[in-house]
Scaffold this motif. Structure first.
Motif, PDB file in Angstrom:
ATOM      1  N   GLY A  33       0.770  -1.234   0.000  1.00  0.00           N
ATOM      2  CA  GLY A  33       0.000   0.000   0.000  1.00  0.00           C
ATOM      3  C   GLY A  33       0.801   1.283   0.000  1.00  0.00           C
ATOM      4  N   ASN A  34       2.063   1.247  -0.399  1.00  0.00           N
ATOM      5  CA  ASN A  34       2.869   2.471  -0.388  1.00  0.00           C
ATOM      6  C   ASN A  34       2.305   3.547  -1.318  1.00  0.00           C
ATOM      7  OD1 ASN A  34       4.496   1.147   1.389  1.00  0.00           O
ATOM      8  ND2 ASN A  34       6.297   1.059   0.076  1.00  0.00           N
ATOM      9  N   LEU A  35       1.880   3.149  -2.517  1.00  0.00           N
ATOM     10  CA  LEU A  35       1.317   4.127  -3.446  1.00  0.00           C
ATOM     11  C   LEU A  35      -0.019   4.651  -2.931  1.00  0.00           C
ATOM     12  CD1 LEU A  35       1.457   5.644  -6.129  1.00  0.00           C
ATOM     13  CD2 LEU A  35       0.339   3.681  -7.210  1.00  0.00           C
ATOM     14  N   ILE A  36      -0.824   3.771  -2.355  1.00  0.00           N
ATOM     15  CA  ILE A  36      -2.112   4.205  -1.798  1.00  0.00           C
ATOM     16  C   ILE A  36      -1.898   5.252  -0.720  1.00  0.00           C
ATOM     17  CG2 ILE A  36      -4.139   3.445  -0.491  1.00  0.00           C
ATOM     18  CD1 ILE A  36      -3.927   0.756  -1.920  1.00  0.00           C
ATOM     19  N   ALA A  37      -0.924   5.030   0.134  1.00  0.00           N
ATOM     20  CA  ALA A  37      -0.639   5.993   1.199  1.00  0.00           C
ATOM     21  C   ALA A  37      -0.255   7.348   0.619  1.00  0.00           C
ATOM     22  CB  ALA A  37       0.465   5.458   2.106  1.00  0.00           C
TER      23      ALA A  37
ATOM     24  N   PRO B 159      -2.969  -9.887  -5.050  1.00  0.00           N
ATOM     25  CA  PRO B 159      -3.225 -11.337  -5.050  1.00  0.00           C
ATOM     26  C   PRO B 159      -2.429 -12.129  -4.033  1.00  0.00           C
ATOM     27  CG  PRO B 159      -1.835 -10.734  -6.904  1.00  0.00           C
ATOM     28  CD  PRO B 159      -2.255  -9.443  -6.247  1.00  0.00           C
ATOM     29  N   ASP B 160      -1.288 -11.600  -3.556  1.00  0.00           N
ATOM     30  CA  ASP B 160      -0.489 -12.348  -2.592  1.00  0.00           C
ATOM     31  C   ASP B 160      -1.137 -12.233  -1.208  1.00  0.00           C
ATOM     32  OD1 ASP B 160       1.997 -13.780  -1.761  1.00  0.00           O
ATOM     33  OD2 ASP B 160       2.278 -11.942  -0.592  1.00  0.00           O
ATOM     34  N   PRO B 161      -1.557 -13.348  -0.599  1.00  0.00           N
ATOM     35  CA  PRO B 161      -2.333 -13.269   0.648  1.00  0.00           C
ATOM     36  C   PRO B 161      -1.610 -12.549   1.782  1.00  0.00           C
ATOM     37  CG  PRO B 161      -2.494 -15.468  -0.307  1.00  0.00           C
ATOM     38  CD  PRO B 161      -1.450 -14.739  -1.095  1.00  0.00           C
ATOM     39  N   ALA B 162      -0.329 -12.860   1.991  1.00  0.00           N
ATOM     40  CA  ALA B 162       0.397 -12.237   3.098  1.00  0.00           C
ATOM     41  C   ALA B 162       0.544 -10.737   2.871  1.00  0.00           C
ATOM     42  CB  ALA B 162       1.761 -12.889   3.263  1.00  0.00           C
ATOM     43  N   THR B 163       0.857 -10.343   1.637  1.00  0.00           N
ATOM     44  CA  THR B 163       1.002  -8.917   1.329  1.00  0.00           C
ATOM     45  C   THR B 163      -0.332  -8.202   1.470  1.00  0.00           C
ATOM     46  OG1 THR B 163       2.770  -9.494  -0.229  1.00  0.00           O
ATOM     47  CG2 THR B 163       1.835  -7.283  -0.398  1.00  0.00           C
ATOM     48  N   ALA B 164      -1.409  -8.850   1.016  1.00  0.00           N
ATOM     49  CA  ALA B 164      -2.741  -8.247   1.139  1.00  0.00           C
ATOM     50  C   ALA B 164      -3.123  -8.043   2.598  1.00  0.00           C
ATOM     51  CB  ALA B 164      -3.775  -9.111   0.433  1.00  0.00           C
ATOM     52  N   ARG B 165      -2.801  -8.994   3.452  1.00  0.00           N
ATOM     53  CA  ARG B 165      -3.109  -8.852   4.882  1.00  0.00           C
ATOM     54  C   ARG B 165      -2.397  -7.641   5.482  1.00  0.00           C
ATOM     55  NH1 ARG B 165      -2.803 -14.539   4.918  1.00  0.00           N
ATOM     56  NH2 ARG B 165      -0.610 -14.469   5.602  1.00  0.00           N
ATOM     57  N   THR B 166      -1.139  -7.455   5.081  1.00  0.00           N
ATOM     58  CA  THR B 166      -0.400  -6.294   5.569  1.00  0.00           C
ATOM     59  C   THR B 166      -1.082  -5.002   5.143  1.00  0.00           C
ATOM     60  OG1 THR B 166       1.691  -7.512   5.490  1.00  0.00           O
ATOM     61  CG2 THR B 166       1.828  -5.115   5.504  1.00  0.00           C
ATOM     62  N   ALA B 167      -1.547  -4.948   3.885  1.00  0.00           N
ATOM     63  CA  ALA B 167      -2.222  -3.749   3.391  1.00  0.00           C
ATOM     64  C   ALA B 167      -3.549  -3.530   4.107  1.00  0.00           C
ATOM     65  CB  ALA B 167      -2.432  -3.855   1.886  1.00  0.00           C
ATOM     66  N   VAL B 168      -4.292  -4.603   4.334  1.00  0.00           N
ATOM     67  CA  VAL B 168      -5.573  -4.489   5.046  1.00  0.00           C
ATOM     68  C   VAL B 168      -5.357  -3.910   6.438  1.00  0.00           C
ATOM     69  CG1 VAL B 168      -7.451  -5.811   6.093  1.00  0.00           C
ATOM     70  CG2 VAL B 168      -6.752  -6.298   3.747  1.00  0.00           C
ATOM     71  N   GLU B 169      -4.366  -4.427   7.147  1.00  0.00           N
ATOM     72  CA  GLU B 169      -4.075  -3.929   8.494  1.00  0.00           C
ATOM     73  C   GLU B 169      -3.624  -2.470   8.458  1.00  0.00           C
ATOM     74  OE1 GLU B 169      -1.173  -6.649   9.912  1.00  0.00           O
ATOM     75  OE2 GLU B 169      -2.571  -8.342  10.024  1.00  0.00           O
ATOM     76  N   ARG B 170      -2.860  -2.126   7.449  1.00  0.00           N
ATOM     77  CA  ARG B 170      -2.333  -0.761   7.350  1.00  0.00           C
ATOM     78  C   ARG B 170      -3.444   0.268   7.215  1.00  0.00           C
ATOM     79  NH1 ARG B 170       2.341   0.954   2.957  1.00  0.00           N
ATOM     80  NH2 ARG B 170       2.616   3.129   3.649  1.00  0.00           N
ATOM     81  N   PHE B 171      -4.503  -0.077   6.462  1.00  0.00           N
ATOM     82  CA  PHE B 171      -5.565   0.889   6.186  1.00  0.00           C
ATOM     83  C   PHE B 171      -6.869   0.545   6.909  1.00  0.00           C
ATOM     84  CE2 PHE B 171      -2.707   0.990   2.489  1.00  0.00           C
ATOM     85  CZ  PHE B 171      -2.354   2.336   2.512  1.00  0.00           C
ATOM     86  N   ALA B 172      -6.762  -0.225   7.972  1.00  0.00           N
ATOM     87  CA  ALA B 172      -7.964  -0.659   8.695  1.00  0.00           C
ATOM     88  C   ALA B 172      -8.795   0.513   9.196  1.00  0.00           C
ATOM     89  CB  ALA B 172      -7.568  -1.564   9.861  1.00  0.00           C
ATOM     90  N   ASP B 173      -8.170   1.629   9.510  1.00  0.00           N
ATOM     91  CA  ASP B 173      -8.877   2.779  10.059  1.00  0.00           C
ATOM     92  C   ASP B 173      -9.185   3.852   9.012  1.00  0.00           C
ATOM     93  OD1 ASP B 173      -8.785   1.654  12.632  1.00  0.00           O
ATOM     94  OD2 ASP B 173      -6.787   2.497  12.991  1.00  0.00           O
ATOM     95  N   ASP B 174      -8.986   3.524   7.747  1.00  0.00           N
ATOM     96  CA  ASP B 174      -9.228   4.500   6.686  1.00  0.00           C
ATOM     97  C   ASP B 174     -10.400   4.032   5.822  1.00  0.00           C
ATOM     98  OD1 ASP B 174      -9.235   6.307   4.626  1.00  0.00           O
ATOM     99  OD2 ASP B 174      -7.067   6.271   4.298  1.00  0.00           O
ATOM    100  N   PRO B 175     -11.593   4.594   6.010  1.00  0.00           N
ATOM    101  CA  PRO B 175     -12.763   4.129   5.244  1.00  0.00           C
ATOM    102  C   PRO B 175     -12.682   4.454   3.758  1.00  0.00           C
ATOM    103  CG  PRO B 175     -13.295   6.095   6.525  1.00  0.00           C
ATOM    104  CD  PRO B 175     -11.925   5.669   6.954  1.00  0.00           C
TER     105      PRO B 175
END
Length: 227
Positions: free
Chosen positions: A53-57, A73-89
Motif C-alpha cells: 500500500g505504499n502508493l495508496i498511502a 493477489p499475494d495473501p500475506a502482502t494483502a493482509r499487511t495492506a488491510v491492516e495498514r488501512f484498517a482505520d481509513d474508510p
C-alpha cells in the motif's frame, strides 16, 4: 526488483550490494504516479497489485478526498495492506488479482506499478481501457525485457546510480528485505518495442517513455463522454 535481477545477474557484486542496501525502484516512481493521478482530477482510483500500500498511502496524503481500491493477489502482502488501512474508510483492499476486480465498476484512474508484466499484455491493456470512466486516466510504471545494445546502453546510468541510491535510501546494512519488497516477482517477457506496439494498438494516444532503473512509464487518457 523485476528487470534489475535479470539484467544484473552477471554483476553479482552489484546484486549483493543491493541486497545489503535495499531500496524500491518502484517506490522511486510513486510521487510521479501520484502527480499524474492528481492532475487528472481523479476521485476514485483502482491500484492493481497494490502490494503493502505504499502508493495508496501517497495518494491519500496528497488528496484526502480520493478513494482507492487496491487489488493484491499475494495473501500475506494483502493482509499487511488491510491492516495498514484498517482505520481509513476511503481505502478498500481486496485480496485478489486483476481478474477479481468488480466487473461493472469504472474508475477515474487506474494505476499499475511493476504489475503489467505479470499479466498477458494485449488482453490486459484492453481490459484496463474498459475499466476507465469517460475521461479517466491509466498510469503504468512497467518493466521490460532488455534486448539488444540500445537497452544495455540505456541501463548503464541505472547501474551507476543504483548503489548510490542504495546508500542514500538505506545506509545501514539490512538483515532482510523490507516487507514491501517481499511480494512475488517475475521477469518481464516483452521488450520495450513489443510494449510500444501493443499499446499503440490497444490504447491510441498513449504516451510511453523509457525510464531510469529498468522501467518505462505509460499514460493513457480515455475519451471524454460525449455531450
Amino acid at each position: 526488483m523485476p528487470g534489475y535481477f535479470g539484467a544484473m545477474a552477471s554483476l553479482s557484486p552489484l546484486h549483493r550490494f543491493h541486497q545489503r542496501h535495499p531500496w524500491s525502484h518502484n517506490d522511486h516512481y510513486g510521487p510521479w504516479v501520484v502527480g499524474r493521478v492528481t492532475e487528472s482530477g481523479a476521485r476514485h482510483v483502482l491500484d492493481v497489485g497494490c502490494g503493502t500500500g505504499n502508493l495508496i498511502a501517497l495518494l491519500r496524503e496528497r488528496d484526502a478526498a480520493v478513494t482507492v481500491t487496491g487489488l493484491e493477489p499475494d495473501p500475506a502482502t494483502a493482509r499487511t495492506a488491510v491492516e495498514r488501512f484498517a482505520d481509513d474508510p476511503a481505502v478498500t483492499i481486496a485480496a485478489t488479482d486483476f481478474a477479481g476486480r468488480p466487473a461493472q465498476r469504472r474508475w477515474d484512474a487506474v494505476t499499475l506499478v511493476a504489475v503489467l508484466h505479470h499479466l498477458p499484455l494485449a488482453p490486459t491493456l484492453r481490459e484496463l481501457r474498459g475499466c476507465l470512466a469517460p475521461g479517466g486516466r491509466l498510469v503504468v510504471v512497467g518493466c521490460y525485457r532488455q534486448a539488444g545494445p540500445v537497452d544495455l546502453l540505456a541501463a548503464l546510468p541505472a547501474v551507476l546510480a543504483n548503489p548510490v541510491m542504495g546508500l542514500i535510501r538505506h545506509p545501514a546494512r539490512a538483515a532482510a528485505p523490507p516487507p514491501h519488497m517481499t511480494a512475488p516477482t517475475a521477469e518481464p517477457q516483452d521488450t520495450l518495442d513489443d510494449i510500444r506496439a501493443v499499446a499503440a494498438r490497444e490504447l491510441p494516444g498513449a504516451r510511453m517513455r523509457r525510464r531510469l532503473f529498468w522501467r518505462y512509464t505509460l499514460v493513457y487518457d480515455a475519451p471524454a463522454a460525449r455531450a
